[in-house]
Design a protein around this motif. Sequence first.
Motif, PDB file in Angstrom:
ATOM      1  N   GLY A 179      42.530  49.270  45.463  1.00 14.46           N
ATOM      2  CA  GLY A 179      41.074  49.529  45.045  1.00 14.46           C
ATOM      3  C   GLY A 179      40.995  50.570  43.945  1.00 14.46           C
ATOM      4  O   GLY A 179      39.921  50.383  43.241  1.00 14.46           O
ATOM      5  N   THR A 180      41.782  51.567  43.951  1.00 21.09           N
ATOM      6  CA  THR A 180      41.673  52.431  42.629  1.00 21.09           C
ATOM      7  C   THR A 180      41.836  51.793  41.309  1.00 21.09           C
ATOM      8  O   THR A 180      41.383  52.245  40.493  1.00 21.09           O
ATOM      9  CB  THR A 180      42.604  53.759  42.953  1.00 21.09           C
ATOM     10  OG1 THR A 180      43.959  52.945  43.168  1.00 21.09           O
ATOM     11  CG2 THR A 180      42.322  54.608  43.856  1.00 21.09           C
TER      12      THR A 180
ATOM     13  N   VAL B  46      46.588  56.210  40.443  1.00 21.30           N
ATOM     14  CA  VAL B  46      45.631  55.612  39.506  1.00 21.30           C
ATOM     15  C   VAL B  46      44.841  56.769  39.220  1.00 21.30           C
ATOM     16  O   VAL B  46      43.715  57.134  40.092  1.00 21.30           O
ATOM     17  CB  VAL B  46      45.314  54.412  39.889  1.00 21.30           C
ATOM     18  CG1 VAL B  46      44.410  53.703  38.745  1.00 21.30           C
ATOM     19  CG2 VAL B  46      46.341  53.221  40.284  1.00 21.30           C
ATOM     20  N   THR B  47      44.432  56.951  37.975  1.00 22.56           N
ATOM     21  CA  THR B  47      43.110  57.729  37.511  1.00 22.56           C
ATOM     22  C   THR B  47      42.481  56.864  36.479  1.00 22.56           C
ATOM     23  O   THR B  47      43.444  56.018  35.444  1.00 22.56           O
ATOM     24  CB  THR B  47      43.459  58.949  36.963  1.00 22.56           C
ATOM     25  OG1 THR B  47      44.392  58.815  35.708  1.00 22.56           O
ATOM     26  CG2 THR B  47      44.095  59.939  38.094  1.00 22.56           C
TER      27      THR B  47
ATOM     28  N   PRO C 239      39.103  45.159  35.207  1.00 19.12           N
ATOM     29  CA  PRO C 239      39.907  45.859  36.518  1.00 19.12           C
ATOM     30  C   PRO C 239      40.019  44.949  37.947  1.00 19.12           C
ATOM     31  O   PRO C 239      40.935  44.857  38.369  1.00 19.12           O
ATOM     32  CB  PRO C 239      39.207  47.225  36.633  1.00 19.12           C
ATOM     33  CG  PRO C 239      38.687  47.385  35.149  1.00 19.12           C
ATOM     34  CD  PRO C 239      38.128  45.967  34.751  1.00 19.12           C
ATOM     35  N   ASP C 240      38.754  44.207  38.148  1.00 21.81           N
ATOM     36  CA  ASP C 240      38.639  43.512  39.380  1.00 21.81           C
ATOM     37  C   ASP C 240      39.778  42.414  39.317  1.00 21.81           C
ATOM     38  O   ASP C 240      39.695  41.448  40.429  1.00 21.81           O
ATOM     39  CB  ASP C 240      37.290  43.231  39.723  1.00 21.81           C
ATOM     40  CG  ASP C 240      36.444  42.507  38.790  1.00 21.81           C
ATOM     41  OD1 ASP C 240      37.276  41.884  37.645  1.00 21.81           O
ATOM     42  OD2 ASP C 240      35.495  42.258  38.773  1.00 21.81           O
ATOM     43  N   ALA C 241      40.183  41.990  38.335  1.00 22.16           N
ATOM     44  CA  ALA C 241      41.181  40.692  38.154  1.00 22.16           C
ATOM     45  C   ALA C 241      42.701  41.356  38.243  1.00 22.16           C
ATOM     46  O   ALA C 241      43.495  40.182  38.442  1.00 22.16           O
ATOM     47  CB  ALA C 241      40.779  40.161  36.735  1.00 22.16           C
TER      48      ALA C 241
ATOM     49  N   PHE D  54      49.667  44.858  39.132  1.00 26.51           N
ATOM     50  CA  PHE D  54      49.745  46.259  39.155  1.00 26.51           C
ATOM     51  C   PHE D  54      51.314  46.763  39.231  1.00 26.51           C
ATOM     52  O   PHE D  54      51.487  48.084  38.778  1.00 26.51           O
ATOM     53  CB  PHE D  54      49.264  46.597  40.682  1.00 26.51           C
ATOM     54  CG  PHE D  54      49.423  47.988  41.291  1.00 26.51           C
ATOM     55  CD1 PHE D  54      48.580  49.261  40.500  1.00 26.51           C
ATOM     56  CD2 PHE D  54      50.063  48.494  42.150  1.00 26.51           C
ATOM     57  CE1 PHE D  54      48.662  50.258  40.944  1.00 26.51           C
ATOM     58  CE2 PHE D  54      50.058  49.912  42.410  1.00 26.51           C
ATOM     59  CZ  PHE D  54      49.293  50.573  41.653  1.00 26.51           C
ATOM     60  N   ALA D  55      52.331  46.111  39.974  1.00 26.43           N
ATOM     61  CA  ALA D  55      53.738  46.419  39.811  1.00 26.43           C
ATOM     62  C   ALA D  55      54.072  46.548  38.211  1.00 26.43           C
ATOM     63  O   ALA D  55      54.904  47.496  37.780  1.00 26.43           O
ATOM     64  CB  ALA D  55      54.341  45.328  40.370  1.00 26.43           C
TER      65      ALA D  55
END
Length: 708
Positions: A56-57, A73-74, A184-186, A192-193
């Motif tokens: 979710g970050t 994640v930032t 980002p929501d896609a 992410f990997a």
Amino acid sequence: MGKRVRRREPRAHWLLLCLFMLVLLAELCFNGYVSHVGAEGSGPTEVPGAGGAAPGTVTGGAAVQRVGAGGSVTSRGMPAKTIALTFDDGPDPTWTPRILAVLARYHAHATFFEIGSRVNQYPAVSRQIVAAGDEIGSHTFTHVQPGDTPAWRLNTELTLTSNAIAAATGRRPVLLRPPYSSKPDAVTGADFAALRRIGAAGYLVVLADHDTQDWRRPGAAAIATAAQPAGGAGAVVMMHDSGGDRSQTVAALNLLIPRLQAQGYRFVTVSEGLGLPAAPRASAAGRWRGYALRFAQLGGSWLARAMTVLMLVAVVLAGLRLLVQVFCAWAHIRRVHRRWRQPLEFLGPVSVIVPAYNEAANIAATVRSLIGSDYPRLEVIVVDDGSTDGTADIVERMRAPGVFVVRQDNAGKPAALNTGIRYARGEILVLVDGDTVFEPDAVGRLVQPLRDRRVGAVSGNTKVANRKGLLGRWQHLEYVIGFNLDRRMFDIARCMPTVPGAIGAFRRAAVRDVGGVSAQTLAEDADFTMAVIRAGWRVVYEPAAIAWTEAPSSLRQLWRQRYRWCYGTMQAMWKHRRALVQRGAAGRLGRRGLSYLLLFQVLLPLSAPMVDVYGLYGLLFLPLTKVAAVWLGFTAVQVATAGYALRLDRERYGPLWSLPLQQVVYRQLMYLVVFQSTVMALLGGRLRWHRMARTGAATAHARAATRS
């Protein structure tokens, strides 16, 4: 006296050829890798939830994210009233400068996420971006989708892009936008990997707050509306400056920028909006790696275009050659049919000269076939050229009428032929090899064209006796297709360059005009024939005069024979090169015959290794259906041509099945022969005579024919 050192043939050129082919394949493969560059809307479709869900970050974070190797994640977004325009898939020599002009008009700045391979194509456009105060980020080297890309390839893509940008601008990119990304929501678990690997490489990932989807070309107004944030919020806006017609994007900028500037918005780069330092300067090593990369990419692209042109030229030339061969074969059939309808004439005594060196395996069959000829008044002169296997003794024990044996110390085939010519009594001379078996009517058919007083020499039709096994079938097809179709064409064009040593008839006056058979080349038959033509005589082909010869039975023997033929033919071509500028019969030989030999027997075979490399490149990077269609079409034309040639020679179609396999070994061996011969000729080497070991195949054929 010191010990005589035999000069060895050069060997380094084989290593150079292999190295050249490897470099060529590497360059073409690199071009194939680079040329598969995608663009937004043309690549893979993202599968929702692929690889599981992203944290979710990430999906709930801002557009600019730093992802640690451990998964931390930032994220940060643009401040209020701040727009970071971003453009993907460039640089483009048409649209990127137009976008830069719009930005400059409104004193706005933007960030361009560039594909590394396109940076190498248009480095000046990248420098133009930096000079205008805008910044450049990475968009991978070939527009790959990071979530579907192995780690090693993704790392390679990042490194290559960094080097390309470093060479073009002197800067090292620190921002990266993954191709086919959006908001980002896609982001999926697989994405992410990949973002973790990207973050570990030191990049800051830039996604988008507003994806205008301008690649769909919805219209300038729709693009401008999709880019506009609500409530004075800042945003990262995704657009494109390459991948197609971007006129709507340019028009949308002219709507969007002044409209938002009037509302107090400023247009900045991503780094400026977040207060980040400018991209660092690239190291000297990074720049030089980038220069080398650009050179390799541009070289590969040039090679691919050049190879495509070469392939097209080769195909066109092969097609024209086939059309000319078929037409000439048709015309030649009409000519010889008229000749065949005439009764055979007795043209006076004929002297058959058989030079023989260690021909014990076949000489008896050769002599029997000659004395069994249906042509009256035939004398056979066997010149034993210092044989050590009892060749002359075999002939003498036969006690055949009209057969004479002349012994001499070993001096070579030309000397043996000249010796036989001196002893011969006939005005028509038939020169044959010691392993050749004649059909009963071969001599009578062979001499008939000499009824025309302008004809000085006649080529017979040589056939392979030992045609069993793949190698025998391939040589049989080569004789029928290449040699005999070419001879029909040469006959029509009046530029026959070679009367084969196995079966050929000569008028004594023509032999006298050229001073006999020369020993200056290894292809004495080609040299002799060219000299006869240059002396003003016609040379024709008689396909009905059939003789059987023993072909090499191993690849090593085949190599030696064809090496001598090819090298000797090159020597003869060089010796008679002045025919190119002469008139009359000599000019026809030079401008038709020698030019044909140079093009189709030297230059095109020398290009064959590159064609094979290009074929391998096609297997790796082109659609298999397209490659298969081209290969099948090429093979079908070959089979059709071979079938036509077999029909002309009244041969069975059975060996046709082996023709496609000929491309695997035989063809490569033949062009390597040409390559070796060319190197030897350029280095001024002198090739020794390579004699083929006889197995008696011609004798076996004669016995089989007698039993049948």
